[in-house]
Design a protein around this motif. Structure first.
Motif, short mmCIF file in Angstrom:
data_model
loop_
_atom_site.label_atom_id
_atom_site.label_comp_id
_atom_site.label_asym_id
_atom_site.label_seq_id
_atom_site.Cartn_x
_atom_site.Cartn_y
_atom_site.Cartn_z
N UNK A 15 0.59 0.48 9.31
CA UNK A 15 1.10 0.12 10.74
C UNK A 15 -0.21 -0.65 11.95
N UNK A 16 -1.24 -0.33 11.51
CA UNK A 16 -2.41 -0.82 12.15
C UNK A 16 -2.55 -2.42 11.87
N UNK A 17 -2.46 -2.78 10.54
CA UNK A 17 -2.31 -4.03 10.14
C UNK A 17 -1.19 -4.84 10.60
N UNK A 18 -0.17 -4.12 10.73
CA UNK A 18 1.12 -4.92 11.47
C UNK A 18 0.97 -5.19 12.89
N UNK A 72 5.36 9.07 -6.26
CA UNK A 72 5.39 7.79 -6.95
C UNK A 72 4.04 6.97 -6.95
N UNK A 73 3.66 7.03 -5.77
CA UNK A 73 2.71 5.93 -5.42
C UNK A 73 1.17 6.75 -4.89
N UNK A 74 1.28 8.11 -4.49
CA UNK A 74 0.26 8.82 -4.02
C UNK A 74 -0.06 10.11 -4.57
N UNK A 75 -1.31 10.51 -4.65
CA UNK A 75 -1.76 11.78 -5.16
C UNK A 75 -1.30 12.84 -4.42
N UNK A 76 -1.42 12.62 -3.18
CA UNK A 76 -1.13 14.00 -2.08
C UNK A 76 -0.20 13.24 -0.60
N UNK A 77 0.47 14.01 -0.05
CA UNK A 77 1.08 13.56 1.02
C UNK A 77 0.19 13.04 2.14
N UNK A 78 -1.13 13.43 2.34
CA UNK A 78 -2.00 13.06 3.03
C UNK A 78 -2.35 11.54 2.72
N UNK A 79 -2.59 11.38 1.62
CA UNK A 79 -3.01 10.12 1.24
C UNK A 79 -1.81 8.94 1.69
N UNK A 80 -0.62 9.55 1.55
CA UNK A 80 0.66 8.54 1.75
C UNK A 80 0.59 8.31 3.42
N UNK A 81 0.36 9.50 4.27
CA UNK A 81 0.23 9.06 5.46
C UNK A 81 -0.62 8.29 5.99
N UNK A 82 -2.03 8.39 5.47
CA UNK A 82 -3.16 7.40 5.73
C UNK A 82 -2.47 6.21 5.39
#
Length: 119
Positions: free
Chosen positions: A85-88, A69-79
């Motif tokens: 989480x780093x921002x949080x 829905x939002x990403x081109x691949x699963x790795x982009x989602x993980x990134x």
């Protein structure tokens, strides 16, 4: 990057406040001479709270939606999840630094329940 800049700004404000306390003894929250800086500390904490709330909404949406829905691949989602989480964690550190550095401002400005939630 924005979180890092906000953290640097907070530390700069807290350093000025520490110097004013050391030189003039103005440790009271919202004292005439420290009120503008105390307002900045409070504004930073409130902005972090707002940003954490928005991060939560984004994370829920990312976790509950298929990655396509939002990403081109699963790795982009993980990134993106790692970046979020780093921002949080950075926002959490900013709030903790404000709590440790100018707790009296937060105690004076926040409701007892909100202040208790910080500790």
């Amino acid at each position: 990057q924005a979180c890092s800049r906000l953290r640097c700004f907070l530390h700069w404000v807290l350093e000025i406040l520490r110097e004013s306390v050391a030189l003039g003894g103005y440790s009271q929250a919202f004292h005439e001479l420290t009120a503008p800086l105390d307002k900045i500390v409070l504004a930073i904490v409130l902005q972090c709270h707002r940003a954490l709330s928005r991060c939560s909404v984004v994370l829920v949406e990312m976790e509950s939606s298929p990655w396509q829905k939002y990403f081109s691949d699963i790795e982009a989602r993980r990134k993106s999840v790692r970046r979020l989480f780093r921002a949080i964690l950075e926002l959490r550190e900013i709030v903790l630094a404000a709590y440790r550095g100018r707790n009296e401002v937060l105690r004076a400005a926040l409701s007892p329940q909100a202040h208790e939630a910080l500790s």
